[in-house]
Motif scaffolding. Structure first.
Motif, short mmCIF file in Angstrom:
data_model
loop_
_atom_site.label_atom_id
_atom_site.label_comp_id
_atom_site.label_asym_id
_atom_site.label_seq_id
_atom_site.Cartn_x
_atom_site.Cartn_y
_atom_site.Cartn_z
N GLY A 85 0.81 -1.05 -0.11
CA GLY A 85 -0.10 -0.07 -0.16
C GLY A 85 0.82 1.30 -0.07
N GLY A 86 1.93 1.27 0.65
CA GLY A 86 2.50 2.72 0.58
C GLY A 86 4.04 2.35 0.18
N GLY A 87 4.74 1.59 0.16
CA GLY A 87 6.18 1.36 -0.37
C GLY A 87 7.08 1.16 0.62
N ILE A 88 7.90 0.07 0.67
CA ILE A 88 9.07 -0.15 1.50
C ILE A 88 10.07 -0.80 0.86
CG2 ILE A 88 8.19 -2.38 2.51
CD1 ILE A 88 9.76 0.08 4.66
N TRP A 130 3.70 1.59 -13.36
CA TRP A 130 3.66 3.04 -13.49
C TRP A 130 2.46 3.54 -13.90
CZ3 TRP A 130 2.57 5.21 -18.16
CH2 TRP A 130 2.62 4.52 -19.31
N MET A 131 1.81 2.90 -14.67
CA MET A 131 0.35 3.61 -15.20
C MET A 131 -0.60 3.27 -14.18
SD MET A 131 -0.80 0.85 -18.02
CE MET A 131 -2.57 0.97 -17.59
N ARG A 132 -0.34 2.74 -13.07
CA ARG A 132 -1.35 2.29 -11.89
C ARG A 132 -0.74 3.26 -10.64
NH1 ARG A 132 -3.66 -1.97 -14.53
NH2 ARG A 132 -2.20 -3.67 -15.05
N GLY A 133 -0.16 4.28 -10.84
CA GLY A 133 0.22 5.30 -10.03
C GLY A 133 1.38 4.71 -8.93
N LYS A 134 2.03 3.60 -9.44
CA LYS A 134 3.07 3.09 -8.58
C LYS A 134 4.51 2.95 -9.04
CE LYS A 134 -0.18 0.28 -5.59
NZ LYS A 134 0.23 0.79 -4.32
N PHE A 135 5.52 2.97 -8.18
CA PHE A 135 6.81 2.67 -8.51
C PHE A 135 6.86 1.13 -8.05
CE2 PHE A 135 7.71 7.19 -8.18
CZ PHE A 135 8.16 7.44 -9.35
N LYS A 136 7.56 0.30 -8.94
CA LYS A 136 7.82 -1.07 -8.45
C LYS A 136 8.96 -1.68 -8.82
CE LYS A 136 5.12 -5.26 -7.71
NZ LYS A 136 3.88 -6.00 -7.67
N PHE A 137 9.88 -2.09 -7.98
CA PHE A 137 11.04 -2.60 -8.34
C PHE A 137 11.53 -3.91 -7.79
CE2 PHE A 137 11.41 2.10 -7.05
CZ PHE A 137 11.59 2.80 -8.35
N GLU A 138 12.06 -4.84 -8.38
CA GLU A 138 12.58 -6.21 -7.97
C GLU A 138 14.07 -6.47 -8.19
OE1 GLU A 138 11.36 -10.66 -9.09
OE2 GLU A 138 9.60 -9.41 -7.88
N ASN A 139 14.85 -6.26 -6.98
CA ASN A 139 16.13 -6.56 -7.40
C ASN A 139 16.89 -5.57 -8.43
OD1 ASN A 139 18.55 -7.89 -6.62
ND2 ASN A 139 18.50 -9.49 -8.34
N MET A 140 16.52 -4.33 -8.49
CA MET A 140 16.85 -3.26 -9.15
C MET A 140 18.03 -2.50 -8.69
SD MET A 140 14.71 -0.55 -11.24
CE MET A 140 13.91 -1.63 -12.03
N ARG A 141 19.16 -2.15 -9.49
CA ARG A 141 20.18 -1.34 -9.28
C ARG A 141 19.78 0.13 -8.97
NH1 ARG A 141 22.84 0.13 -13.64
NH2 ARG A 141 24.64 0.43 -12.45
N LEU A 142 20.48 0.24 -7.95
CA LEU A 142 20.01 1.83 -7.38
C LEU A 142 20.11 2.89 -8.49
CD1 LEU A 142 19.33 3.81 -5.17
CD2 LEU A 142 21.83 3.95 -4.67
N ARG A 154 25.99 2.68 -6.98
CA ARG A 154 25.22 2.75 -8.31
C ARG A 154 24.59 1.10 -8.69
NH1 ARG A 154 26.00 6.97 -11.86
NH2 ARG A 154 27.96 8.17 -11.24
N ASP A 155 25.40 -0.01 -8.11
CA ASP A 155 25.21 -1.12 -8.21
C ASP A 155 24.44 -1.99 -7.00
OD1 ASP A 155 26.39 -1.49 -10.67
OD2 ASP A 155 28.49 -1.33 -10.11
N LEU A 156 24.27 -1.13 -5.78
CA LEU A 156 23.37 -1.95 -5.02
C LEU A 156 22.14 -2.00 -5.46
CD1 LEU A 156 24.40 0.37 -1.64
CD2 LEU A 156 25.26 -1.78 -2.15
N ARG A 157 21.50 -3.32 -4.95
CA ARG A 157 20.24 -3.61 -5.68
C ARG A 157 19.21 -3.58 -4.39
NH1 ARG A 157 20.16 -5.95 -10.67
NH2 ARG A 157 22.19 -5.91 -11.73
N PHE A 158 17.75 -3.21 -4.89
CA PHE A 158 16.60 -3.06 -4.11
C PHE A 158 15.46 -3.58 -4.71
CE2 PHE A 158 19.79 0.57 -3.36
CZ PHE A 158 19.65 0.53 -1.93
N SER A 159 14.42 -3.89 -3.87
CA SER A 159 13.24 -4.46 -4.11
C SER A 159 12.23 -3.49 -3.30
CB SER A 159 12.91 -5.72 -3.89
OG SER A 159 13.79 -6.63 -4.58
N GLY A 160 11.06 -3.19 -3.79
CA GLY A 160 10.20 -2.60 -3.07
C GLY A 160 9.09 -1.89 -4.02
#
Length: 371
Positions: free
Chosen positions: A81-84, A295-307, A330-336
């Motif tokens: 719901g909000g992003g972590i 993105w077209m539903r109003g959200k950022f969504k990332f999975e194991n993506m480089r910073l 630059r190469d640290l990876r995040f999901s959220g």
């Protein structure tokens, strides 16, 4: 309690700044959620342990067990719901959390429509736009440009081009009824009315297509790939400053090929075509389409993506300048996941809370460093 209130109270709890009343409220909330806390199928255990490792160092001994359960519950809540964000790498150092104090809001540029005679018209509200030959194009305040009422009057196609700025999105209804939703920093060149055997548009950036079925094939051309469809729903992303090109199929079937190659790749729903610009490698991968169309539903969504790739996406929405204190960041990876209508500080603070990355915001400049 709402998600935002829980997040704020949890932050105070971690920093040991809760009033007795606030501490009692969060403890009471935890006890009510106790059964749910024990069930965490949405988050891999390894990632959960990594998150806890980051939080644990910042807590006092006897409070740690309770705080861990809070954090586990909030990962699920914010992911939906909000992003972590959680870090998919080993943590470094033992430093206090810094807070981002300034707000960087989504940019508000003006979408521009270029007509066939070279005129540029800002799309700022409801309007009737006339092309040559009296062809009427409708634009409304809901950010929709409508060509479905245009009738064929020309033997040769007449082209328009729409350009969407940083922080913007726009929907174009093409003359055949196909729908194209353009993401920020994107442009689309297309005929006012489709003529001939093929329906062809040219894309720079990213767009989500819902193509009307027809005996006439529909082509999307970018600087790197061609996408051929007849009636299909899919997403194409080919930004000049991105390291790769992606085409993600939601429904139907598409055929993709690189612009300078004849070899074709057929996609079925749930498959993503990926082309890396630096080495020319192509990969077809089964992935959740939501990673590419959120993105077209109003959200950022990332999975194991480089910073660096995440920041590039944020820059197209917030129009910021980014500086890295250390290139290894630059190469640290995040999901959220997070909602796009919030200030950038909302996302950055949550990344800071669970990682060893620090963001210093000054105006439109963001400096990224290790804590």
């Amino acid at each position: 309690m709402g998600v935002d209130e829980i997040y704020d109270l949890l932050k105070k709890y971690r920093e040991n700044t809760c009033t007795p009343e606030e501490r009692e409220r969060i403890v009471r909330w935890y006890r009510q959620q106790d059964d749910e806390v024990e069930q965490l199928p949405e988050i891999p255990r390894k990632k959960l342990e990594q998150l806890w490792y980051s939080i644990e160092r910042k807590m006092r001994g006897r409070e740690r067990s309770l705080f861990f359960s809070y954090a586990a519950m909030l990962i699920i809540m914010f992911s939906v719901g909000g992003g972590i964000f959680y870090l998919a790498k080993e943590k470094r150092g033992n430093h206090p959390v810094e807070t981002v104090h300034q707000d960087l809001l989504p940019a508000k540029g003006v979408v521009m429509l270029q007509l066939s005679d070279g005129r540029s018209i800002p799309l700022t509200g409801t309007a009737i736009i006339k092309e040559r030959g009296g062809q009427v194009i409708e634009n409304d305040s809901a950010k929709v440009l409508d060509y479905t009422g245009v009738r064929e009057k020309e033997v040769e196609p007449v082209y328009n081009k729409i350009t969407v700025p940083t922080g913007g999105e726009y929907l174009v209804l093409l003359s055949d009824g196909s729908r194209v939703r353009l993401n920020s920093c994107s442009s689309l060149r297309y005929p006012v009315v489709f003529t001939g055997e093929n329906r062809t548009v040219e894309l720079e950036g990213e767009a989500y297509f819902e193509v009307e079925k027809s005996v006439h094939p529909f082509f999307v051309k970018t600087s790197n790939v061609n996408v051929r469809v007849t009636g299909t729903t899919f997403n194409v992303s080919d930004y000049a400053d991105d390291s790769r090109v992606t085409t993600t199929l939601v429904e139907g079937q598409v055929v993709v090929n690189k612009r300078d190659q004849e070899e074709i790749y057929v996609l079925e729903p749930g498959l993503t075509f990926k082309y890396k610009k630096d080495n020319g490698k192509i990969k077809i991968k089964a992935e959740d389409p939501e990673l590419y169309v959120s993105w077209m539903r109003g959200k950022f969504k990332f999975e194991n993506m480089r910073l660096e790739d995440i920041v590039c996406k944020l820059n197209r929405w917030y129009d910021c300048n980014v500086e890295y204190a250390d290139d290894t960041l630059r190469d640290l990876r995040f999901s959220g996941a997070a909602e796009k209508d919030r200030p950038a500080s909302y996302l950055l603070e949550m990344i800071e809370t669970v990682t060893d990355v620090k963001f210093d915001v000054s105006g439109k400049k963001i400096r990224i460093s290790h804590k």
